[in-house]
Motif scaffolding. Structure first.
Motif, short mmCIF file in Angstrom:
data_model
loop_
_atom_site.label_atom_id
_atom_site.label_comp_id
_atom_site.label_asym_id
_atom_site.label_seq_id
_atom_site.Cartn_x
_atom_site.Cartn_y
_atom_site.Cartn_z
N PHE A 1 7.79 -15.44 26.73
CA PHE A 1 8.91 -16.04 26.09
C PHE A 1 9.95 -15.77 27.65
O PHE A 1 10.11 -15.67 28.56
CB PHE A 1 9.54 -14.96 25.52
CG PHE A 1 10.98 -15.03 25.15
CD1 PHE A 1 10.90 -16.01 24.22
CD2 PHE A 1 12.06 -15.15 25.54
CE1 PHE A 1 12.50 -16.74 23.70
CE2 PHE A 1 13.20 -15.41 24.91
CZ PHE A 1 13.36 -15.72 23.78
N GLY B 1 7.59 -18.74 23.54
CA GLY B 1 7.54 -17.44 22.70
C GLY B 1 5.46 -17.33 22.11
O GLY B 1 5.79 -18.33 21.17
N ARG B 2 4.92 -16.53 22.78
CA ARG B 2 3.67 -17.02 22.23
C ARG B 2 2.98 -15.73 22.41
O ARG B 2 3.44 -14.88 23.80
CB ARG B 2 3.12 -17.78 22.96
CG ARG B 2 2.58 -18.21 24.60
CD ARG B 2 2.52 -19.54 24.79
NE ARG B 2 2.24 -19.50 26.01
CZ ARG B 2 1.20 -20.89 26.86
NH1 ARG B 2 0.80 -21.70 25.88
NH2 ARG B 2 1.70 -20.67 28.17
N GLY C 1 2.06 -19.14 19.29
CA GLY C 1 3.54 -18.51 18.99
C GLY C 1 4.32 -19.63 18.78
O GLY C 1 3.85 -20.78 17.75
N GLY C 2 6.33 -20.25 19.44
CA GLY C 2 6.42 -21.05 18.70
C GLY C 2 6.52 -22.17 20.13
O GLY C 2 6.66 -21.13 21.23
N PHE D 1 11.05 -20.33 16.09
CA PHE D 1 10.25 -19.12 15.61
C PHE D 1 10.07 -20.23 14.41
O PHE D 1 9.50 -18.57 13.15
CB PHE D 1 10.79 -17.74 15.45
CG PHE D 1 10.97 -17.31 16.82
CD1 PHE D 1 9.86 -16.85 17.37
CD2 PHE D 1 12.17 -16.81 16.97
CE1 PHE D 1 9.98 -16.24 18.30
CE2 PHE D 1 11.87 -16.13 18.58
CZ PHE D 1 10.63 -15.76 19.10
N LYS D 2 10.36 -21.31 14.30
CA LYS D 2 10.61 -22.29 12.58
C LYS D 2 8.69 -22.49 12.52
O LYS D 2 8.10 -22.80 13.93
CB LYS D 2 10.83 -23.07 13.05
CG LYS D 2 12.39 -23.09 12.51
CD LYS D 2 13.48 -24.33 12.26
CE LYS D 2 15.32 -24.03 11.84
NZ LYS D 2 15.14 -25.06 12.18
N TRP D 3 8.20 -22.44 11.20
CA TRP D 3 6.77 -22.91 10.92
C TRP D 3 6.98 -24.00 12.11
O TRP D 3 5.04 -24.02 12.30
CB TRP D 3 7.04 -22.42 9.44
CG TRP D 3 5.34 -23.15 9.07
CD1 TRP D 3 5.32 -24.35 9.29
CD2 TRP D 3 4.48 -22.10 9.25
NE1 TRP D 3 3.00 -23.68 8.47
CE2 TRP D 3 3.10 -23.42 8.93
CE3 TRP D 3 3.95 -20.88 10.08
CZ2 TRP D 3 1.99 -22.00 8.89
CZ3 TRP D 3 2.83 -20.70 10.03
CH2 TRP D 3 1.31 -20.77 9.05
N SER E 1 7.51 -25.41 14.22
CA SER E 1 7.56 -25.47 16.18
C SER E 1 6.39 -24.40 16.84
O SER E 1 5.42 -24.43 17.57
CB SER E 1 8.40 -24.67 16.33
OG SER E 1 9.85 -25.61 16.80
N ARG E 2 5.46 -24.63 15.73
CA ARG E 2 4.03 -23.60 15.88
C ARG E 2 2.67 -24.16 16.85
O ARG E 2 3.20 -25.58 16.86
CB ARG E 2 3.78 -22.86 14.97
CG ARG E 2 2.68 -24.11 13.31
CD ARG E 2 1.82 -23.57 12.50
NE ARG E 2 1.06 -23.76 11.59
CZ ARG E 2 1.81 -25.62 10.81
NH1 ARG E 2 3.39 -25.70 10.93
NH2 ARG E 2 1.28 -25.98 10.27
#
Length: 477
Positions: free
Chosen positions: A116, A144-145, A334-335, A344-346, A348-349
């Motif tokens: 992160f 972040g992953r 992660g994002g 952490f939005k979908w 941004s994955r």
């Protein structure tokens, strides 16, 4: 080329390598050692026979020193076990070896890490498909992953490395037991040497008293005119000589006391052992003459040498595995966003999954050299194992012959002691009656003193040799 024909061509070398993987580590065979049918120095009346050795160093040996029925020795060994520095160091080495085995075992499991944080970066215009010279502003990217990696142990590299580390740990544990046994035996032998020195010093002190009395008697007789000055001079010479020997023995006793303090983990200045002469009435444990070969299996040094062979053999497999492909699976998910709130939005994955198969092509002979080195290490460990076994046989034979000859010496000394005492008594009566010279009395007293001192020294040798035999048998019988 069609896929249905491409895959077989790609997989054929891989499958062939997997078949070869089964022989990556050679089968370990025990070295051929000529095993005698029995101890040469032992009484084989009970038809004791040897059998192939199997490590048994973990079997309970019991408190072998209890057989001496000496509470002081019991306490000394307990104190040494609790505080000896060499034993503590050996215990620490066991912890290290177990930890290294744990590190090797961890390679069997996937490694997962969390990441992160932000990255500040500026891409070039060309990397974004823009005309050269276009200004591109730097950007901050938050990530972040979770990442994961795992090595598929196709050819035994991980497994053999784990086996080698576990064998090293087992060898370290056996070495600890060897250090413990050596410590116990050293304490017992030093203790008995100290007691033998006490007995010898007690004898010398008594001899000093007798020689001093001789000086007074001869001086009185010289004053009366019964004897010449030569007798007085000889008596004084004998007194000074014995005093010198007693002083030298006191130095030896002090050194033994200091050695015992070190074994107990104490400063020499802070330790003192009270006088405790080893008397003729002191009983030593009897060790059976017919000794089964299983007793040598209890020796921890032999077990350590065998575990070293196992570790060296496994490392041949590790070295050979470098000839084959290594398959590593990796993944991350992660994002990724230029704004922390969107991380952490979908939308941004991000994720990535990969399988990397690597195969050495040119390494300058490194792999082959490592294989040769590991094979040579195995040869060295085999030679070390053979040497340990042969040395064990020799130690048992040495101590058996030692006890046998010391027993014979003890019988001869007892006979000599009886004769020397009789001769000294007769010489004293003849001298008192004026029928012999003081030189004859002095010669008889010297002979008696020499025989009595030899008997005391022999008593200590029998005690220390008994301990040495117990140690050579692995700490029990």
């Amino acid at each position: 080329m069609k896929m249905n024909t491409l895959f077989p061509k790609l997989l054929t070398p891989l499958l062939a390598a997997m078949v070869l993987a089964g022989c990556a580590a050679p089968e370990l065979r025990a070295p051929d050692i000529e095993i005698p049918s029995g101890f040469k120095e032992a009484n084989m009346a009970d038809a004791a026979r040897w059998k192939p050795a199997e490590p048994a160093e973990a079997q309970p040996r019991g408190e072998w020193w209890k057989a001496f029925n000496d509470s002081t020795l019991d306490k000394l060994i307990a104190d040494a076990t609790a505080a000896n520095a060499n034993l503590a160091a050996a215990a620490a080495r066991v912890k290290q070896a177990r930890a290294i085995a744990g590190v090797a075992e961890a390679d069997r499991m996937p490694a997962v890490n969390a990441e992160f944080g932000p990255q500040r970066l500026r891409n070039s215009a060309l990397s974004r498909g823009l005309p050269a010279g276009t200004a591109v502003a730097p950007a901050t990217v938050w990530q972040g992953r979770l990442t994961a990696s795992y090595e598929v142990d196709l050819f035994g590299r991980v497994g053999n490395n784990v086996s080698a580390a576990q064998a090293d740990a087992a060898a370290s544990e056996a070495t600890y037991r060897s250090v413990l046994l050596a410590l116990q035996a050293d304490v017992a032998q030093t203790y008995f040497r100290l007691r033998a020195a006490d007995a010898e010093l007690s004898f010398l002190n008594e001899t000093v008293r007798l020689r001093d009395e001789n000086v007074r008697i001869n001086q009185r007789r010289y004053d009366l005119g019964d004897v010449g000055e030569l007798d007085v001079s000889r008596a004084r010479t004998e007194l000074s000589t014995i005093r010198s020997e007693a002083i030298a023995l006191e130095r030896q006793r002090a050194q033994l006391e200091h050695a015992l303090a070190v074994l107990l983990g104490r400063p020499a200045a802070a330790f003192g052992a009270s006088s405790n002469p080893l008397l003729a009435s002191s009983r030593l444990p009897g060790i059976p003459a017919g000794l089964p070969s299983a007793l040598l299996e209890r020796r921890p040094d032999i077990a350590a040498a065998q575990r070293a062979m196992v570790a060296a053999n496994a490392r041949i497999g590790v070295a050979r595995s470098a000839m084959f492909p290594a398959l590593r699976l990796t993944g991350a998910g992660g994002g990724e966003s230029d704004d922390l709130s969107d991380l952490f939005k979908w939308s941004s994955r991000s994720w990535v999954i990969g399988a990397l198969l690597s195969l050495p092509v040119i390494d300058g002979g490194r792999t082959q050299a490592n294989i040769v080195r590991s094979q040579a290490a195995l040869e060295e460990s085999v030679a070390g194992y053979r040497q340990s076994v042969l040395a064990a046989f020799a130690e048992v034979e040495d101590n058996l012959v030692g006890l046998r000859t010391l027993a014979g010496q003890a019988e001869a000394i007892d006979e000599a002691l009886a004769s020397a005492r009789r001769s000294a008594d007769l010489a004293n009566k003849l001298y008192t009656a004026g029928r012999s010279s003081y030189l004859e009395l002095l010669d008889a007293q010297r002979n008696l003193a020499a025989v009595e001192r030899s008997a005391v020294q022999l008593r200590g040798s029998r005690a220390t040799t008994t301990v040495a035999l117990i140690r050579s048998l692995g700490g029990g019988w």
